[in-house]
Design a protein around this motif. Structure first.
Motif, PDB file in Angstrom:
ATOM      1  N   CYS A 184       0.829  -1.199   0.000  1.00 41.64           N
ATOM      2  CA  CYS A 184       0.000   0.000   0.000  1.00 41.64           C
ATOM      3  C   CYS A 184       0.870   1.258   0.000  1.00 41.64           C
ATOM      4  CB  CYS A 184      -0.940   0.011   1.202  1.00 41.64           C
ATOM      5  SG  CYS A 184      -0.131  -0.197   2.792  1.00 41.64           S
ATOM      6  N   ILE A 185       0.417   2.262  -0.718  1.00 46.49           N
ATOM      7  CA  ILE A 185       1.083   3.559  -0.758  1.00 46.49           C
ATOM      8  C   ILE A 185       0.384   4.454   0.253  1.00 46.49           C
ATOM      9  CG2 ILE A 185       1.741   5.528  -2.194  1.00 46.49           C
ATOM     10  CD1 ILE A 185       1.515   3.676  -4.636  1.00 46.49           C
ATOM     11  N   ASN A 186       1.068   4.760   1.330  1.00 54.51           N
ATOM     12  CA  ASN A 186       0.438   5.534   2.398  1.00 54.51           C
ATOM     13  C   ASN A 186       0.361   7.021   2.042  1.00 54.51           C
ATOM     14  OD1 ASN A 186       0.087   3.252   4.007  1.00 54.51           O
ATOM     15  ND2 ASN A 186       2.136   3.441   4.891  1.00 54.51           N
ATOM     16  N   PRO A 187      -0.685   7.710   2.518  1.00 50.00           N
ATOM     17  CA  PRO A 187      -0.890   9.126   2.162  1.00 50.00           C
ATOM     18  C   PRO A 187       0.087  10.029   2.912  1.00 50.00           C
ATOM     19  CG  PRO A 187      -2.576   8.422   3.707  1.00 50.00           C
ATOM     20  CD  PRO A 187      -1.761   7.191   3.386  1.00 50.00           C
ATOM     21  N   ALA A 188       1.321  10.056   2.442  1.00 55.89           N
ATOM     22  CA  ALA A 188       2.405  10.690   3.192  1.00 55.89           C
ATOM     23  C   ALA A 188       2.155  12.170   3.442  1.00 55.89           C
ATOM     24  CB  ALA A 188       3.729  10.491   2.454  1.00 55.89           C
ATOM     25  N   ALA A 189       1.750  12.887   2.412  1.00 53.62           N
ATOM     26  CA  ALA A 189       1.567  14.336   2.572  1.00 53.62           C
ATOM     27  C   ALA A 189       0.514  14.641   3.633  1.00 53.62           C
ATOM     28  CB  ALA A 189       1.186  14.965   1.234  1.00 53.62           C
ATOM     29  N   GLU A 190      -0.575  13.881   3.641  1.00 54.21           N
ATOM     30  CA  GLU A 190      -1.632  14.102   4.622  1.00 54.21           C
ATOM     31  C   GLU A 190      -1.180  13.689   6.024  1.00 54.21           C
ATOM     32  OE1 GLU A 190      -1.911  12.569   1.760  1.00 54.21           O
ATOM     33  OE2 GLU A 190      -3.516  13.519   0.599  1.00 54.21           O
ATOM     34  N   ILE A 191      -0.448  12.590   6.107  1.00 51.74           N
ATOM     35  CA  ILE A 191       0.091  12.155   7.397  1.00 51.74           C
ATOM     36  C   ILE A 191       0.998  13.235   7.980  1.00 51.74           C
ATOM     37  CG2 ILE A 191       1.714  10.519   8.454  1.00 51.74           C
ATOM     38  CD1 ILE A 191       0.579   8.395   6.468  1.00 51.74           C
ATOM     39  N   ILE A 192       1.857  13.790   7.142  1.00 51.86           N
ATOM     40  CA  ILE A 192       2.809  14.808   7.586  1.00 51.86           C
ATOM     41  C   ILE A 192       2.087  16.082   8.012  1.00 51.86           C
ATOM     42  CG2 ILE A 192       4.697  16.306   6.789  1.00 51.86           C
ATOM     43  CD1 ILE A 192       5.465  13.859   4.928  1.00 51.86           C
ATOM     44  N   ALA A 193       1.102  16.497   7.230  1.00 56.48           N
ATOM     45  CA  ALA A 193       0.383  17.734   7.548  1.00 56.48           C
ATOM     46  C   ALA A 193      -0.298  17.653   8.906  1.00 56.48           C
ATOM     47  CB  ALA A 193      -0.641  18.029   6.447  1.00 56.48           C
ATOM     48  N   ILE A 194      -0.915  16.517   9.208  1.00 55.75           N
ATOM     49  CA  ILE A 194      -1.591  16.358  10.502  1.00 55.75           C
ATOM     50  C   ILE A 194      -0.578  16.383  11.638  1.00 55.75           C
ATOM     51  CG2 ILE A 194      -2.835  14.689  11.932  1.00 55.75           C
ATOM     52  CD1 ILE A 194      -4.477  13.997   9.429  1.00 55.75           C
ATOM     53  N   ALA A 195       0.543  15.685  11.466  1.00 53.49           N
ATOM     54  CA  ALA A 195       1.570  15.679  12.508  1.00 53.49           C
ATOM     55  C   ALA A 195       2.082  17.084  12.781  1.00 53.49           C
ATOM     56  CB  ALA A 195       2.723  14.770  12.091  1.00 53.49           C
ATOM     57  N   HIS A 196       2.282  17.859  11.730  1.00 53.22           N
ATOM     58  CA  HIS A 196       2.813  19.211  11.901  1.00 53.22           C
ATOM     59  C   HIS A 196       1.833  20.137  12.613  1.00 53.22           C
ATOM     60  CE1 HIS A 196       6.093  18.829   8.542  1.00 53.22           C
ATOM     61  NE2 HIS A 196       6.402  18.198   9.657  1.00 53.22           N
ATOM     62  N   ARG A 197       0.541  19.863  12.478  1.00 52.69           N
ATOM     63  CA  ARG A 197      -0.442  20.687  13.194  1.00 52.69           C
ATOM     64  C   ARG A 197      -0.254  20.579  14.703  1.00 52.69           C
ATOM     65  NH1 ARG A 197      -5.551  18.430   9.925  1.00 52.69           N
ATOM     66  NH2 ARG A 197      -4.902  19.115   7.836  1.00 52.69           N
ATOM     67  N   TYR A 198       0.261  19.447  15.154  1.00 51.90           N
ATOM     68  CA  TYR A 198       0.503  19.240  16.575  1.00 51.90           C
ATOM     69  C   TYR A 198       1.955  19.508  16.959  1.00 51.90           C
ATOM     70  CZ  TYR A 198      -4.122  17.103  16.881  1.00 51.90           C
ATOM     71  OH  TYR A 198      -5.483  16.874  16.858  1.00 51.90           O
ATOM     72  N   GLY A 199       2.722  20.016  16.018  1.00 57.16           N
ATOM     73  CA  GLY A 199       4.116  20.333  16.304  1.00 57.16           C
ATOM     74  C   GLY A 199       5.054  19.148  16.290  1.00 57.16           C
ATOM     75  N   ALA A 200       4.598  18.003  15.795  1.00 56.85           N
ATOM     76  CA  ALA A 200       5.429  16.801  15.754  1.00 56.85           C
ATOM     77  C   ALA A 200       6.301  16.793  14.504  1.00 56.85           C
ATOM     78  CB  ALA A 200       4.555  15.555  15.780  1.00 56.85           C
ATOM     79  N   LYS A 201       7.452  16.150  14.603  1.00 49.86           N
ATOM     80  CA  LYS A 201       8.330  15.934  13.462  1.00 49.86           C
ATOM     81  C   LYS A 201       7.953  14.623  12.780  1.00 49.86           C
ATOM     82  CE  LYS A 201      10.684  19.559  14.671  1.00 49.86           C
ATOM     83  NZ  LYS A 201      10.332  20.851  14.039  1.00 49.86           N
ATOM     84  N   VAL A 202       8.315  14.502  11.489  1.00 47.58           N
ATOM     85  CA  VAL A 202       7.969  13.306  10.725  1.00 47.58           C
ATOM     86  C   VAL A 202       9.186  12.777   9.987  1.00 47.58           C
ATOM     87  CG1 VAL A 202       6.484  12.302   8.951  1.00 47.58           C
ATOM     88  CG2 VAL A 202       5.621  14.164  10.391  1.00 47.58           C
ATOM     89  N   LEU A 203       9.454  11.478  10.186  1.00 48.10           N
ATOM     90  CA  LEU A 203      10.448  10.756   9.406  1.00 48.10           C
ATOM     91  C   LEU A 203       9.724   9.815   8.466  1.00 48.10           C
ATOM     92  CD1 LEU A 203      13.813   9.246  10.428  1.00 48.10           C
ATOM     93  CD2 LEU A 203      12.144   7.759   9.302  1.00 48.10           C
ATOM     94  N   LEU A 204      10.077   9.871   7.191  1.00 50.04           N
ATOM     95  CA  LEU A 204       9.446   9.042   6.170  1.00 50.04           C
ATOM     96  C   LEU A 204      10.433   7.996   5.678  1.00 50.04           C
ATOM     97  CD1 LEU A 204       6.707   8.913   4.635  1.00 50.04           C
ATOM     98  CD2 LEU A 204       7.802  10.218   2.800  1.00 50.04           C
TER      99      LEU A 204
END
Length: 421
Positions: A184-204
């Motif tokens: 499966c191809i995960n929705p990376a851009a959407e996952i990242i955007a939600i994390a950033h709303r809470y101030g979290a960092k994202v490693l892909l």
């Protein structure tokens, strides 16, 4: 390599991969283990050989001609990788031995400096061990809490569950872009955007996406991205970490030694500027140069074109596998209006062990993977100790899929007969 738009992509490139022109047990090799490692085109092999035959010297430190040439080619490879993923700066690309080392780098530097007891790290149950174990080790050291995104009924990333999981306590989200087991191809851009709303960092973890589709780190807005060269037509022993410049600058060094220093005194040291701060010791020079050649090769083909051709292969592969009722495929089916999953299929066959399937298919010259694919927790959730996996790349053909499906059908019949006797 001569590009002809009227030809299928595989027909254009097969001659560039000499390893594919051989027989295994008297049958033409069909290499369907690309999610584990890809084959290497002549251009990459030549780049590696050329370095050792003509330019072999250590980089950055020498004033002589060989060192200067080696340094120029090594740093040119960094420029190529930066352009390939659309990094804003070449200094955002750090060469590592592989993606596992890149993840450990982030865990041991940023993670150790920024996480404390009660902070939450969000992962998913489909992660490769390389994107699980470093965070488990970090959580044990810091008291951080691990949370996991589950699967949907069709065995994809539970996005609604993810949105409910992320909170102000979330400090890091580390997610695979494309599952090496489910496809499966995960929705990376959407996952990242939600994390950033809470101030979290994202490693892909992009090991299974960078080789197969266009990747734009600025459009994705990920904080870090990791990939392995050997899965994208380069040699083993080389990978890279992309990180946002300000983040990399804030992170302490990972390993100490030569190359990563500015000045050294008996009681202290200063670090080199990015990216060398994270490249301690003599790097994998030839391998990095070969990675640059692989990036050139893939770029000349066009990542959009590679992705489109692999979608065709995936649709054809699933059409063949669907005709075999004994086959249980994991992960989502290709979409009816076009493929939205990776060019791989992990599966099991009723009454047959995955390793036995792989062994018998090898007798037909067909190389597939069997085992847990470094996703043991996921396989436990799926109720399987392991699975067989056929994974494709742009040099594979529709005819190879047909041969694989026919051989798999014969193998299933063999097991069925054995069970009935």
């Amino acid at each position: 390599m001569t590009l002809t738009q009227n030809k299928p992509l595989a027909a254009e490139v097969r001659a560039d991969f000499p390893i594919l022109n051989q027989e295994i047990h008297g049958n033409p090799l069909i290499y369907f283990d690309n999610a584990a490692t890809s084959q290497k085109p002549v251009a990459v092999l030549n780049a590696l050989r050329d370095y050792y035959e003509n330019d072999n010297a250590n980089v950055h430190r020498g004033a002589h001609a060989l060192s200067a040439r080696a340094t120029e080619k090594y740093e040119a490879a960094r420029d190529k990788v930066a352009a390939f993923v659309n990094s804003a700066s070449r200094n955002e690309i750090v060469f590592t031995r592989n993606a596992s080392e890149a993840i450990n780098l982030v865990a041991h530097t940023w993670g150790a400096s920024n996480l404390q007891a009660g902070d939450e790290i969000v992962l998913s149950v489909m992660e490769h061990h390389s994107n699980l174990v470093p965070w488990q080790m970090l959580a044990k050291r810091t008291g951080a809490v691990l949370k996991y995104v589950e699967l949907t009924p069709d065995e994809t990333f539970d996005f609604d569950g993810y949105r409910a999981l992320v909170s102000d306590k979330t400090k890091l989200v580390a997610i695979v872009h494309v599952s090496n087991t489910l496809g499966c191809i995960n929705p990376a851009a959407e996952i990242i955007a939600i994390a950033h709303r809470y101030g979290a960092k994202v490693l892909l973890d992009a090991c299974q996406s960078v080789p197969h589709m266009p990747i734009d780190v600025r459009a994705l807005d990920c904080d870090w991205l990791v990939a392995s060269g050997h899965k994208m037509c380069a040699s083993t022993g080389i990978g890279f970490l992309y990180g946002k410049l300000a983040l990399l600058e804030s992170m302490p060094p990972f390993l100490g030694g030569g190359e990563m220093i500015g000045e050294v005194f008996l009681d202290r040291f200063t670090t080199a500027e990015l990216p060398h701060k994270f490249e301690a010791g003599t790097p994998a020079i030839g391998e990095a140069i070969a990675l640059g050649a692989a990036v050139d090769y893939l770029s000349d083909l066009g990542m959009d074109r590679i992705h489109a051709y692999e979608e065709e292969l995936t649709t054809h592969l699933f059409a063949k596998l669907r005709t075999l009722p004994e086959v249980r495929i994991y992960g989502p089916q290709p979409a009816a209006n076009g493929c939205d999953r990776a060019a791989l299929a992990s599966f099991n066959v009723t009454g047959a062990h995955a390793s036995d399937l792989a062994t018998l298919l090898d007798r037909d010259g067909i190389a597939i993977r069997s085992g847990h694919h470094c996703t043991q927790p996921l396989h436990r959730i799926l109720g399987a100790s392991g699975s067989a996996r056929a994974s494709l790349y742009f040099y594979n053909t529709h005819a190879e899929i047909d041969t694989f499906a026919a051989a798999l059908c014969e193998t299933i019949d063999f097991f069925s007969s054995a069970l009935n006797n």
